[in-house]
Write a protein that holds these residues in place. Structure first.
Motif, PDB file in Angstrom:
ATOM      1  N   ASP A 103      -3.359 -82.168   3.586  1.00 59.94           N
ATOM      2  CA  ASP A 103      -4.245 -82.286   2.432  1.00 59.94           C
ATOM      3  C   ASP A 103      -4.008 -81.087   1.515  1.00 59.94           C
ATOM      4  N   TYR A 104      -4.697 -81.072   0.374  1.00 55.36           N
ATOM      5  CA  TYR A 104      -4.454 -80.027  -0.631  1.00 55.36           C
ATOM      6  C   TYR A 104      -4.850 -78.643  -0.128  1.00 55.36           C
ATOM      7  N   SER A 105      -5.953 -78.542   0.597  1.00 55.60           N
ATOM      8  CA  SER A 105      -6.378 -77.239   1.116  1.00 55.60           C
ATOM      9  C   SER A 105      -5.356 -76.687   2.106  1.00 55.60           C
ATOM     10  N   ARG A 106      -4.756 -77.575   2.937  1.00 51.69           N
ATOM     11  CA  ARG A 106      -3.724 -77.146   3.872  1.00 51.69           C
ATOM     12  C   ARG A 106      -2.464 -76.721   3.110  1.00 51.69           C
ATOM     13  N   TYR A 107      -2.158 -77.431   2.056  1.00 54.96           N
ATOM     14  CA  TYR A 107      -1.013 -77.085   1.207  1.00 54.96           C
ATOM     15  C   TYR A 107      -1.157 -75.661   0.677  1.00 54.96           C
ATOM     16  N   ILE A 108      -2.356 -75.325   0.231  1.00 50.49           N
ATOM     17  CA  ILE A 108      -2.595 -73.977  -0.298  1.00 50.49           C
ATOM     18  C   ILE A 108      -2.503 -72.932   0.808  1.00 50.49           C
ATOM     19  N   SER A 109      -3.187 -73.166   1.923  1.00 49.54           N
ATOM     20  CA  SER A 109      -3.234 -72.168   2.987  1.00 49.54           C
ATOM     21  C   SER A 109      -1.861 -71.915   3.595  1.00 49.54           C
ATOM     22  N   LEU A 110      -1.072 -72.959   3.804  1.00 52.57           N
ATOM     23  CA  LEU A 110       0.256 -72.796   4.377  1.00 52.57           C
ATOM     24  C   LEU A 110       1.174 -71.979   3.477  1.00 52.57           C
ATOM     25  N   ASN A 111       1.124 -72.272   2.185  1.00 53.53           N
ATOM     26  CA  ASN A 111       1.989 -71.554   1.261  1.00 53.53           C
ATOM     27  C   ASN A 111       1.527 -70.119   1.015  1.00 53.53           C
ATOM     28  N   TRP A 159       3.313 -75.913 -10.325  1.00 56.70           N
ATOM     29  CA  TRP A 159       3.308 -76.128 -11.767  1.00 56.70           C
ATOM     30  C   TRP A 159       2.674 -74.916 -12.446  1.00 56.70           C
ATOM     31  N   SER A 160       2.958 -74.781 -13.711  1.00 56.17           N
ATOM     32  CA  SER A 160       2.439 -73.633 -14.450  1.00 56.17           C
ATOM     33  C   SER A 160       2.033 -74.086 -15.848  1.00 56.17           C
ATOM     34  N   PRO A 161       0.911 -73.582 -16.371  1.00 54.99           N
ATOM     35  CA  PRO A 161       0.035 -72.563 -15.765  1.00 54.99           C
ATOM     36  C   PRO A 161      -0.939 -73.162 -14.749  1.00 54.99           C
ATOM     37  N   ASP A 162      -1.190 -72.397 -13.686  1.00 53.08           N
ATOM     38  CA  ASP A 162      -2.137 -72.778 -12.649  1.00 53.08           C
ATOM     39  C   ASP A 162      -2.500 -71.510 -11.883  1.00 53.08           C
ATOM     40  N   SER A 163      -3.751 -71.406 -11.483  1.00 56.50           N
ATOM     41  CA  SER A 163      -4.218 -70.174 -10.843  1.00 56.50           C
ATOM     42  C   SER A 163      -4.096 -70.170  -9.318  1.00 56.50           C
ATOM     43  N   THR A 164      -3.669 -71.286  -8.709  1.00 58.82           N
ATOM     44  CA  THR A 164      -3.673 -71.395  -7.245  1.00 58.82           C
ATOM     45  C   THR A 164      -2.920 -70.261  -6.562  1.00 58.82           C
ATOM     46  N   PHE A 165      -1.682 -70.030  -6.977  1.00 56.18           N
ATOM     47  CA  PHE A 165      -0.857 -68.989  -6.364  1.00 56.18           C
ATOM     48  C   PHE A 165      -0.550 -67.849  -7.334  1.00 56.18           C
ATOM     49  N   ALA A 166      -1.304 -67.766  -8.415  1.00 57.96           N
ATOM     50  CA  ALA A 166      -0.989 -66.801  -9.470  1.00 57.96           C
ATOM     51  C   ALA A 166      -0.978 -65.359  -8.974  1.00 57.96           C
ATOM     52  N   ASP A 167      -1.884 -65.024  -8.067  1.00 54.51           N
ATOM     53  CA  ASP A 167      -1.995 -63.632  -7.631  1.00 54.51           C
ATOM     54  C   ASP A 167      -0.872 -63.193  -6.701  1.00 54.51           C
ATOM     55  N   VAL A 168      -0.062 -64.123  -6.183  1.00 55.03           N
ATOM     56  CA  VAL A 168       1.086 -63.733  -5.358  1.00 55.03           C
ATOM     57  C   VAL A 168       2.385 -63.742  -6.172  1.00 55.03           C
ATOM     58  N   LEU A 169       2.249 -63.996  -7.473  1.00 55.56           N
ATOM     59  CA  LEU A 169       3.372 -63.930  -8.417  1.00 55.56           C
ATOM     60  C   LEU A 169       4.588 -64.739  -7.942  1.00 55.56           C
ATOM     61  N   PRO A 170       4.469 -66.050  -7.842  1.00 56.80           N
ATOM     62  CA  PRO A 170       5.595 -66.874  -7.387  1.00 56.80           C
ATOM     63  C   PRO A 170       6.772 -66.812  -8.357  1.00 56.80           C
ATOM     64  N   LEU A 171       7.973 -66.898  -7.825  1.00 58.79           N
ATOM     65  CA  LEU A 171       9.187 -66.895  -8.627  1.00 58.79           C
ATOM     66  C   LEU A 171       9.682 -68.325  -8.807  1.00 58.79           C
ATOM     67  N   VAL A 172      10.323 -68.587  -9.932  1.00 55.63           N
ATOM     68  CA  VAL A 172      10.823 -69.922 -10.236  1.00 55.63           C
ATOM     69  C   VAL A 172      12.267 -70.038  -9.751  1.00 55.63           C
ATOM     70  N   VAL A 173      12.584 -71.124  -9.059  1.00 52.47           N
ATOM     71  CA  VAL A 173      13.966 -71.440  -8.693  1.00 52.47           C
ATOM     72  C   VAL A 173      14.566 -72.200  -9.872  1.00 52.47           C
ATOM     73  N   GLU A 174      15.467 -71.561 -10.596  1.00 52.86           N
ATOM     74  CA  GLU A 174      16.051 -72.155 -11.791  1.00 52.86           C
ATOM     75  C   GLU A 174      17.324 -72.921 -11.442  1.00 52.86           C
ATOM     76  N   LEU A 175      17.363 -74.189 -11.770  1.00 54.76           N
ATOM     77  CA  LEU A 175      18.544 -75.027 -11.616  1.00 54.76           C
ATOM     78  C   LEU A 175      19.147 -75.287 -12.996  1.00 54.76           C
ATOM     79  N   PRO A 176      20.323 -75.871 -13.069  1.00 57.71           N
ATOM     80  CA  PRO A 176      20.882 -76.203 -14.390  1.00 57.71           C
ATOM     81  C   PRO A 176      19.910 -77.059 -15.210  1.00 57.71           C
TER      82      PRO A 176
END
Length: 200
Positions: free
Chosen positions: A21-29, A39-56
């Motif tokens: 479920d969504y709560s498990r998705y958040i806690s695991l990550n 997705w961005s902007p979103d505050s869910t993981f904002a404080d851990v400063l996630p990095l974007v994997v850039e593809l072509p």
């Protein structure tokens, strides 16, 4: 299946799973260093400063053929307004047209949203108010100059009297009957209609 193709195409050693479920998705990550769909902007993981994997860059031809080696198409966030708004409320129209917040500032805003959350969770109004108080130098540039008059309006002074000099003006007003709005010094002024003509 898109991310599976992308991982295979670029030899990324990933194992895929779906959270219960969504709560498990958040806690695991939050607990493990993982590659997550986000997705961005979103505050869910904002404080851990996630990095974007850039593809072509997105390749629509490959996507139509079922080949997903490139980034997904981006969703544009646009500003829309009814055509009559500019004439009816030019300053509101100007404010919306000028409004711009870059990605780094948006990231700060979503982090702030999490930091000031109360017992019942984040309050968007409180976040917005705090941001506005702390960032006047950003949003003040969005506010249109009161003496930048649109078509149909002209400069007036503090007493509401028509003026032709921008240095004497405090705002704009609709040109009265018998006057027309003409360009002057980067704005517009109300001048009397020439003999034999009328306001239209």
């Amino acid at each position: 299946y898109i991310m599976i193709q992308q991982a295979a195409a670029y030899s990324m050693p990933l194992a895929f799973t779906n959270a219960k479920d969504y709560s498990r998705y958040i806690s695991l990550n939050m607990q493990i260093e993982s590659t997550a769909y986000y997705w961005s902007p979103d505050s869910t993981f904002a404080d851990v400063l996630p990095l974007v994997v850039e593809l072509p860059a997105y390749n629509p031809g490959e996507y139509r053929a079922g080949i997903y080696k490139t980034m997904s198409s981006r969703t544009a966030i646009e500003k829309w307004a009814i055509p009559a708004l500019k004439a009816a409320e030019d300053r509101s129209y100007g404010l919306m047209k000028n409004l711009y917040v870059d990605q780094s500032e948006i990231q700060k805003l979503v982090i702030l949203h999490k930091q000031i959350a109360g017992p019942s969770g984040p309050d968007p109004y409180e976040t917005a108010c705090t941001w506005l108080k702390d960032n006047r130098e950003i949003w003040s540039a969005w506010v249109p100059d009161k003496t930048l008059c649109p078509e149909g309006r002209g400069l007036v002074d503090a007493n509401g009297q028509l003026v032709l000099d921008r240095s004497q003006a405090v705002e704009c007003a609709t040109c009265p009957a018998g006057h027309t709005s003409e360009k002057s010094e980067g704005t517009r002024v109300c001048v009397q209609c020439s003999q034999g003509s009328f306001q239209n």
